[in-house]
Design an enzyme around this catalytic site. Structure first.
Site, PDB file in Angstrom:
ATOM      1  N   TRP A 122      10.893 -61.479  43.326  1.00 49.13           N
ATOM      2  CA  TRP A 122       9.820 -62.562  43.457  1.00 49.13           C
ATOM      3  C   TRP A 122       9.408 -62.609  45.102  1.00 49.13           C
ATOM      4  CZ3 TRP A 122      10.137 -68.350  42.908  1.00 49.13           C
ATOM      5  CH2 TRP A 122      11.352 -69.000  43.688  1.00 49.13           C
ATOM      6  N   ASP A 123      10.672 -62.324  45.895  1.00 53.78           N
ATOM      7  CA  ASP A 123      10.153 -62.106  47.326  1.00 53.78           C
ATOM      8  C   ASP A 123       9.018 -61.268  47.748  1.00 53.78           C
ATOM      9  OD1 ASP A 123      13.022 -63.168  48.963  1.00 53.78           O
ATOM     10  OD2 ASP A 123      13.200 -62.887  46.991  1.00 53.78           O
ATOM     11  N   ARG A 168      20.468 -58.897  35.732  1.00 55.53           N
ATOM     12  CA  ARG A 168      19.637 -59.960  35.832  1.00 55.53           C
ATOM     13  C   ARG A 168      18.218 -59.681  36.236  1.00 55.53           C
ATOM     14  NH1 ARG A 168      23.604 -61.873  39.324  1.00 55.53           N
ATOM     15  NH2 ARG A 168      22.728 -62.337  41.352  1.00 55.53           N
ATOM     16  N   GLU A 240      28.819 -60.230  44.842  1.00 55.07           N
ATOM     17  CA  GLU A 240      28.099 -60.538  46.109  1.00 55.07           C
ATOM     18  C   GLU A 240      28.611 -61.832  46.414  1.00 55.07           C
ATOM     19  OE1 GLU A 240      25.060 -61.825  43.252  1.00 55.07           O
ATOM     20  OE2 GLU A 240      26.661 -60.423  43.336  1.00 55.07           O
ATOM     21  N   GLY A 270      16.002 -67.436  41.052  1.00 56.16           N
ATOM     22  CA  GLY A 270      15.554 -67.669  42.434  1.00 56.16           C
ATOM     23  C   GLY A 270      15.972 -69.038  43.212  1.00 56.16           C
ATOM     24  N   ASP A 272      18.978 -70.664  43.628  1.00 52.37           N
ATOM     25  CA  ASP A 272      20.150 -70.686  43.631  1.00 52.37           C
ATOM     26  C   ASP A 272      20.757 -71.110  44.920  1.00 52.37           C
ATOM     27  OD1 ASP A 272      19.053 -68.455  44.619  1.00 52.37           O
ATOM     28  OD2 ASP A 272      20.722 -67.146  44.649  1.00 52.37           O
ATOM     29  N   GLU A 455      14.125 -68.429  56.557  1.00 48.06           N
ATOM     30  CA  GLU A 455      14.088 -68.328  55.166  1.00 48.06           C
ATOM     31  C   GLU A 455      13.647 -69.653  54.390  1.00 48.06           C
ATOM     32  OE1 GLU A 455      17.752 -67.825  51.914  1.00 48.06           O
ATOM     33  OE2 GLU A 455      18.313 -68.680  53.944  1.00 48.06           O
TER      34      GLU A 455
END
Length: 492
Positions: A122-123, A168, A240, A270, A272, A455
């Site tokens: 989605w970024d 996912r 990760e 998204g 998280d 970010e």
């Protein structure tokens, strides 16, 4: 844990020891390393006498590097810097070396920056909105082709461009990327991607015929149809974020596999992480798979209408009508289960408890972004956003301060963009302009102070630098740059 052979940096005794002993501050560092020897040889050499773990890793792997992204803000404008930064964020086609965890891509891509060294689903859409403003339409075409390639291989677009993300997806915005391309190039430019978009839709709708009250992967049955939820097909700790997940499981008083699944499902969303997903105060109470998220269903409503429109364009009226009916049914179910008429706001639905969530979140703006809201609903959302969410630097993500990064005091570029576009589409241009202006002013003030694009941002005051999360604040940053370029273009 499922086997990740032949990746010694993802599985086995080396992986376990490095993550357990915290050789790297960020769990993602190891899993992004590239072996410089045959993986079988690395396993064989591991643990021999006179063994120094950190030295062993550095001798047998290339460690990932983060691009340099800062600048002297006294010498350049924010817009100039963003344009120059694309050079660092645009990556050539990827050919994977043996034992490397990055996914092959046939065309160029755009990465977010910092620890996010690979393409993210989605970024990419929000970065593309800025790329369009600067005339980089060829790159947007390459992003569309990369997503089609990923769908061909996996049946969906993975969360990110690593093998450990392939259980996912992410908020399904491929159709918006294609809409953006069609708007600039014409509908003929995207028709070749229609089969890929349909296959992605089938991925999300697996289980479409389930009974009311049942669930299957990303679908939940209701009387009158299905709605969707976030999910992950792998109920194990994220490699990760392995140390973080294992520590959480040790602390939480619940069955580990369900906990891991809910953590991973939040990553698919998204968001998280956010109190939005919690049953209690902390992340140990996370219950993502028990919620029907209003934003996910708004995205899928948009996908259904995009598919209907493109099939209409090709002359396939029957398939167009099928998708229109699906969209109409979805909207009715969202109105029934997620809309609160008294509050004038959308909420996620807790399908396991048959009640709406009480979490006020910026996800309520997404039905405006995709055109799913009525004018009355849009007016209610606009009123609430202005009264409860608007801060000096834009919109807060939720009304809860939990320490998680998708909560107060943080604001995020994709949410500002969707809210502004959605509000403007329903006639709330003044509020949309105010939100967009405050967000851009914050971006600029932080840039002029630090020489960085962030970010996430603290929109409530202070330094403006975003807070919280399971990793440090990241710089770059793809979607922030894209939205910073696209917002002025939206109004002027």
């Amino acid at each position: 844990m499922p086997s990740h052979a032949p990746y010694p940096q993802l599985d086995g005794p080396l992986f376990e020891m490095v993550q357990h002993e915290g050789v790297f501050a960020d769990s993602k560092t190891l899993v992004d390393c590239v072996p410089v020897a045959d993986p079988a040889e690395i396993d064989e050499r591991f643990g021999q006498r006179d063994f120094d773990l950190e030295r062993f890793v550095r001798n047998h792997f290339l460690l990932p590097e983060d691009p340099i992204t800062g600048t002297d803000p006294s010498t350049v404008s924010m817009e100039w810097y963003i344009d120059e930064l694309w050079e660092y964020l645009i990556r050539d086609p990827v050919e994977t070396r043996e034992g490397e965890t990055i996914l092959e891509l046939p065309h160029r891509s755009v990465i977010p920056g910092g620890r996010f060294r690979e393409i993210y689903y989605w970024d990419s859409y929000f970065a593309a909105e800025g790329l369009a403003v600067t005339g980089r339409l060829d790159l947007i075409e390459e992003l569309a082709a990369n997503f089609a390639s990923l769908i061909e291989r996996f049946g969906f677009v993975p969360n990110g461009g690593r093998v450990y993300y392939t259980s996912r997806s992410n908020p399904p915005l491929y159709h918006r990327l294609l809409d953006l391309l069609a708007h600039r190039r014409g509908p003929e430019a995207v028709l070749e991607y229609l089969p890929a978009l349909e296959r992605e839709y089938e991925f999300w709708m697996d289980g479409v015929g389930i009974k009311a009250g049942d669930s299957h992967r990303r679908t939940v049955g209701f009387k009158g149809g299905v709605l969707n939820r976030y999910w992950d097909d792998d109920p194990s700790p994220r490699v990760e974020s392995y140390r973080e997940d294992r520590e959480l499981a040790a602390f939480a008083d619940r069955e580990p596999e369900r906990l891991y699944r809910d953590v991973r499902a939040a990553c698919e969303s998204g968001w998280d992480f956010s109190s939005r997903w919690f049953a209690g105060e902390g992340i140990e109470s996370i219950r993502t798979t028990e919620l029907v998220p209003v934003d996910l269903n708004a995205f899928l409503y948009g996908m259904e209408y995009s598919l209907a429109g493109w099939h209409e364009h090709t002359g396939d009226g029957a398939r167009a009508e099928k998708y229109r009916k699906r969209a109409i049914a979805r909207r009715g179910l969202v109105d029934r289960y997620c809309w609160d008429d008294e509050a004038g706001f959308y909420f996620d639905h807790v399908w396991t408890e048959r009640e709406r969530s009480d979490a006020w979140t910026l996800a309520a703006a997404v039905p405006l972004f995709t055109g799913m809201a009525s004018q009355t609903q849009a007016d209610g959302v606009a009123r609430t956003l202005e009264e409860r969410f608007l801060r000096p630097g834009g919109l807060v993500t939720t009304l809860t301060e939990s320490g998680e990064q998708w909560d107060t005091p943080n604001g995020w570029a994709p949410l500002q963009w969707m809210a502004v576009v959605g509000l403007a589409g329903y006639g709330h241009e003044e509020l949309a302009t105010e939100i967009g202006g405050r967000w851009l002013d914050l971006n600029r003030s932080v840039f002029e102070e630090t020489g960085q694009m962030l970010e996430k941002y603290d929109v409530t005051g202070g330094t403006g630098e975003g807070l919280g999360g399971e990793y440090p604040l990241q710089y770059g940053f793809g979607w922030t740059n894209g939205v910073a370029l696209a917002l002025p273009n939206l109004f002027y």
